[in-house]
Design an enzyme around this catalytic site. Structure first.
Site, PDB file in Angstrom:
ATOM      1  N   GLY A 296       0.827  -1.208   0.000  1.00 11.09           N
ATOM      2  CA  GLY A 296       0.000   0.000   0.000  1.00 11.09           C
ATOM      3  C   GLY A 296       0.856   1.251   0.000  1.00 11.09           C
ATOM      4  O   GLY A 296       2.014   1.228   0.418  1.00 11.09           O
ATOM      5  N   ILE A 297       0.264   2.334  -0.510  1.00 13.67           N
ATOM      6  CA  ILE A 297       0.953   3.626  -0.527  1.00 13.67           C
ATOM      7  C   ILE A 297       0.021   4.697   0.037  1.00 13.67           C
ATOM      8  O   ILE A 297      -1.191   4.483   0.115  1.00 13.67           O
ATOM      9  CB  ILE A 297       1.367   4.048  -1.961  1.00 13.67           C
TER      10      ILE A 297
ATOM     11  N   GLN B 181      -7.158  12.138   3.709  1.00 10.68           N
ATOM     12  CA  GLN B 181      -6.950  10.805   3.130  1.00 10.68           C
ATOM     13  C   GLN B 181      -8.209  10.278   2.415  1.00 10.68           C
ATOM     14  O   GLN B 181      -8.532   9.092   2.554  1.00 10.68           O
ATOM     15  CB  GLN B 181      -6.572   9.802   4.224  1.00 10.68           C
TER      16      GLN B 181
ATOM     17  N   TYR C   7      -6.997   7.209   0.357  1.00 12.21           N
ATOM     18  CA  TYR C   7      -6.551   6.051   1.151  1.00 12.21           C
ATOM     19  C   TYR C   7      -7.723   5.449   1.941  1.00 12.21           C
ATOM     20  O   TYR C   7      -7.897   4.226   1.982  1.00 12.21           O
ATOM     21  CB  TYR C   7      -5.437   6.526   2.087  1.00 12.21           C
TER      22      TYR C   7
ATOM     23  N   GLY D 217      -3.978   0.012  13.176  1.00 13.22           N
ATOM     24  CA  GLY D 217      -3.932   1.427  13.519  1.00 13.22           C
ATOM     25  C   GLY D 217      -2.597   2.001  13.065  1.00 13.22           C
ATOM     26  O   GLY D 217      -2.022   1.543  12.072  1.00 13.22           O
TER      27      GLY D 217
HETATM   28  N1  CAA Z   1      -9.033  17.477  11.796  1.00 11.73           N
HETATM   29  C1  CAA Z   1      -9.399  18.780  11.573  1.00 11.73           C
HETATM   30  N2  CAA Z   1      -8.570  19.687  11.033  1.00 11.73           N
HETATM   31  C2  CAA Z   1      -7.329  19.286  10.707  1.00 11.73           C
HETATM   32  C3  CAA Z   1      -6.893  17.953  10.908  1.00 11.73           C
HETATM   33  C4  CAA Z   1      -7.798  17.061  11.497  1.00 11.73           C
HETATM   34  N3  CAA Z   1      -7.475  15.784  11.744  1.00 11.73           N
HETATM   35  N4  CAA Z   1      -5.615  17.859  10.483  1.00 11.73           N
HETATM   36  C5  CAA Z   1      -5.268  19.091  10.016  1.00 11.73           C
HETATM   37  N5  CAA Z   1      -6.303  19.946  10.161  1.00 11.73           N
HETATM   38  C6  CAA Z   1      -6.344  21.365   9.819  1.00 11.73           C
HETATM   39  C7  CAA Z   1      -5.156  22.108  10.361  1.00 11.73           C
HETATM   40  O1  CAA Z   1      -5.379  22.464  11.698  1.00 11.73           O
HETATM   41  C8  CAA Z   1      -5.083  23.309   9.431  1.00 11.73           C
HETATM   42  O2  CAA Z   1      -6.079  24.236   9.815  1.00 11.73           O
HETATM   43  P1  CAA Z   1      -5.776  25.810   9.701  1.00 11.73           P
HETATM   44  O3  CAA Z   1      -5.445  26.050   8.260  1.00 11.73           O
HETATM   45  O4  CAA Z   1      -7.043  26.413  10.165  1.00 11.73           O
HETATM   46  O5  CAA Z   1      -4.612  26.024  10.618  1.00 11.73           O
HETATM   47  C9  CAA Z   1      -5.535  22.733   8.087  1.00 11.73           C
HETATM   48  O6  CAA Z   1      -6.231  21.519   8.400  1.00 11.73           O
HETATM   49  C10 CAA Z   1      -4.399  22.437   7.174  1.00 11.73           C
HETATM   50  O7  CAA Z   1      -3.475  21.549   7.855  1.00 11.73           O
HETATM   51  P2  CAA Z   1      -2.008  21.339   7.321  1.00 11.73           P
HETATM   52  O8  CAA Z   1      -1.224  22.605   7.487  1.00 11.73           O
HETATM   53  O9  CAA Z   1      -1.431  20.102   7.914  1.00 11.73           O
HETATM   54  O10 CAA Z   1      -2.316  21.172   5.758  1.00 11.73           O
HETATM   55  P3  CAA Z   1      -1.458  20.549   4.642  1.00 11.73           P
HETATM   56  O11 CAA Z   1      -2.223  20.758   3.375  1.00 11.73           O
HETATM   57  O12 CAA Z   1      -0.055  21.009   4.722  1.00 11.73           O
HETATM   58  O13 CAA Z   1      -1.436  18.990   5.032  1.00 11.73           O
HETATM   59  C11 CAA Z   1      -2.277  16.816   5.395  1.00 11.73           C
HETATM   60  C12 CAA Z   1      -2.626  18.290   5.149  1.00 11.73           C
HETATM   61  C13 CAA Z   1      -1.485  16.271   4.224  1.00 11.73           C
HETATM   62  C14 CAA Z   1      -3.596  16.075   5.508  1.00 11.73           C
HETATM   63  C15 CAA Z   1      -1.442  16.697   6.686  1.00 11.73           C
HETATM   64  O14 CAA Z   1      -2.169  17.286   7.751  1.00 11.73           O
HETATM   65  C16 CAA Z   1      -1.162  15.254   7.029  1.00 11.73           C
HETATM   66  O15 CAA Z   1      -0.248  14.661   6.503  1.00 11.73           O
HETATM   67  N6  CAA Z   1      -1.955  14.650   7.903  1.00 11.73           N
HETATM   68  C17 CAA Z   1      -1.763  13.267   8.307  1.00 11.73           C
HETATM   69  C18 CAA Z   1      -2.734  12.373   7.619  1.00 11.73           C
HETATM   70  C19 CAA Z   1      -2.566  10.991   8.179  1.00 11.73           C
HETATM   71  O16 CAA Z   1      -2.862  10.711   9.343  1.00 11.73           O
HETATM   72  N7  CAA Z   1      -2.116  10.057   7.363  1.00 11.73           N
HETATM   73  C20 CAA Z   1      -1.898   8.729   7.815  1.00 11.73           C
HETATM   74  C21 CAA Z   1      -0.697   8.159   7.122  1.00 11.73           C
HETATM   75  S1  CAA Z   1      -0.219   6.611   7.809  1.00 11.73           S
HETATM   76  C22 CAA Z   1      -1.385   5.559   7.300  1.00 11.73           C
HETATM   77  O17 CAA Z   1      -2.256   5.886   6.546  1.00 11.73           O
HETATM   78  C23 CAA Z   1      -1.298   4.169   7.847  1.00 11.73           C
HETATM   79  C24 CAA Z   1      -2.568   3.707   8.416  1.00 11.73           C
HETATM   80  O18 CAA Z   1      -3.237   2.863   7.787  1.00 11.73           O
HETATM   81  C25 CAA Z   1      -2.998   4.196   9.717  1.00 11.73           C
END
Ligand code: CAA
Length: 240
Positions: free
Chosen positions: A84-85, A144, A147, A178
């Site tokens: 997966g990616i 996501q 995903y 998780g």
């Molecule tokens: N709920 C509500 N708001 C959120 C949030 C959330 N969970 N996460 C971020 N935000 C908000 C931020 O607070 C920010 O708000 P403001 O602009 O008002 O400050 C806004 O969204 C933008 O946030 P970012 O600056 O982080 O925005 P970005 O565009 O640079 O990045 C993102 C967005 C790519 C989604 C980044 O937040 C990120 O990478 N998040 C993690 C996502 C994640 O959990 N991925 C899991 C990967 S691992 C996996 O998938 C394995 C598995 O099976 C579990």
């Protein structure tokens, strides 16, 4: 005779843990990988497990890759769809390509591997397919949509194929991990990851071997009456 198991995305992270657990359970294990030759070589040196390179999102390549495994090693008894990616991003910034690549590899990969291996399992009246979903396919996750949709699709795919395999002795189950301590999770921005860990009742990331134990359970000889099931292994992050 040892069961032959193919683990996609098997040379790193959760996949490596799964390969080791199945090897320990007495299986003849083969790992598939998509790109990183150096990591695959190191994996084979470490474990003695052969690694086959093909893109599980590419239908023809997957059929050909599995045919090579059958020729070299023997008929495939167990498939673990782990490859997966991520291409994370909020919807308004996500490209069509980010959507398609995640669907093609994460969900399409399950279809392609099943197309290659399920008919033989059905003929031989024994098989195990374990699909790696995600807590984010169950609960959704900000940034996501691709995903979460693919992983949620895996859970539906599992339940549908379980019904088709049941009368042929082929079980099809899913694990919903998780947040696990892997390269994929390490790519999540630190501040975001910190907030996620705060919401995990166990208070830490999981380890690959904690997922692998669940996979080994589903693949066991004795696990004949468990099919269409999803086992959540997420430190209590999402309960239902
Ligand atoms: N709920 C509500 N708001 C959120 C949030 C959330 N969970 N996460 C971020 N935000 C908000 C931020 O607070 C920010 O708000 P403001 O602009 O008002 O400050 C806004 O969204 C933008 O946030 P970012 O600056 O982080 O925005 P970005 O565009 O640079 O990045 C993102 C967005 C790519 C989604 C980044 O937040 C990120 O990478 N998040 C993690 C996502 C994640 O959990 N991925 C899991 C990967 S691992 C996996 O998938 C394995 C598995 O099976 C579990």
């Amino acid at each position: 005779m040892a069961r032959i198991a193919v683990v996609t995305g098997g040379t790193r992270g959760i996949g490596e843990g799964i390969c080791l657990a199945l090897q320990q359970q007495g299986c003849k294990v083969v790992a598939n990988y998509g790109g990183n030759d150096e990591k695959a070589r190191q994996f084979t040196d470490r474990t003695g497990i052969a690694a086959y390179k093909f893109d599980v999102g590419d239908h023809e390549a997957t059929i050909a890759g599995c045919a090579r495994i059958v020729d070299d090693i023997g008929p495939i008894d167990i498939v673990v769809n782990n490859a997966g990616i991520t291409r994370d991003g909020v919807l308004h910034k996500m490209s069509w390509d980010d959507w398609n690549e995640v669907m093609r590899i994460n969900l399409g990969g399950c279809f392609n591997m099943a197309k290659a291996a399920f008919p033989g399992m059905r003929d031989r009246k024994w098989g195990r397919i374990v699909n790696i979903g995600s807590v984010n396919g169950q609960a959704g996750q900000y940034g996501q949509v691709n995903y979460a949709a693919a992983k949620s699709g895996i859970h539906g795919f599992t339940k549908a194929l379980a019904q088709e395999g049941a009368k042929y002795g082929v079980t099809v189950n899913a694990i919903a991990p998780g947040y696990i301590d892997t390269d994929m999770v390490a790519a999540v921005p630190d501040a975001v990851l910190e907030k996620i860990i705060q919401k995990i009742p166990v208070g830490r990331l999981g380890h690959a071997d904690e997922i692998a134990r669940g996979v080994a359970f589903f693949c066991a000889e004795e696990a004949t009456f468990v099919t269409g099931a999803t086992l959540s292994i997420n430190g209590g992050q999402h309960m239902y």
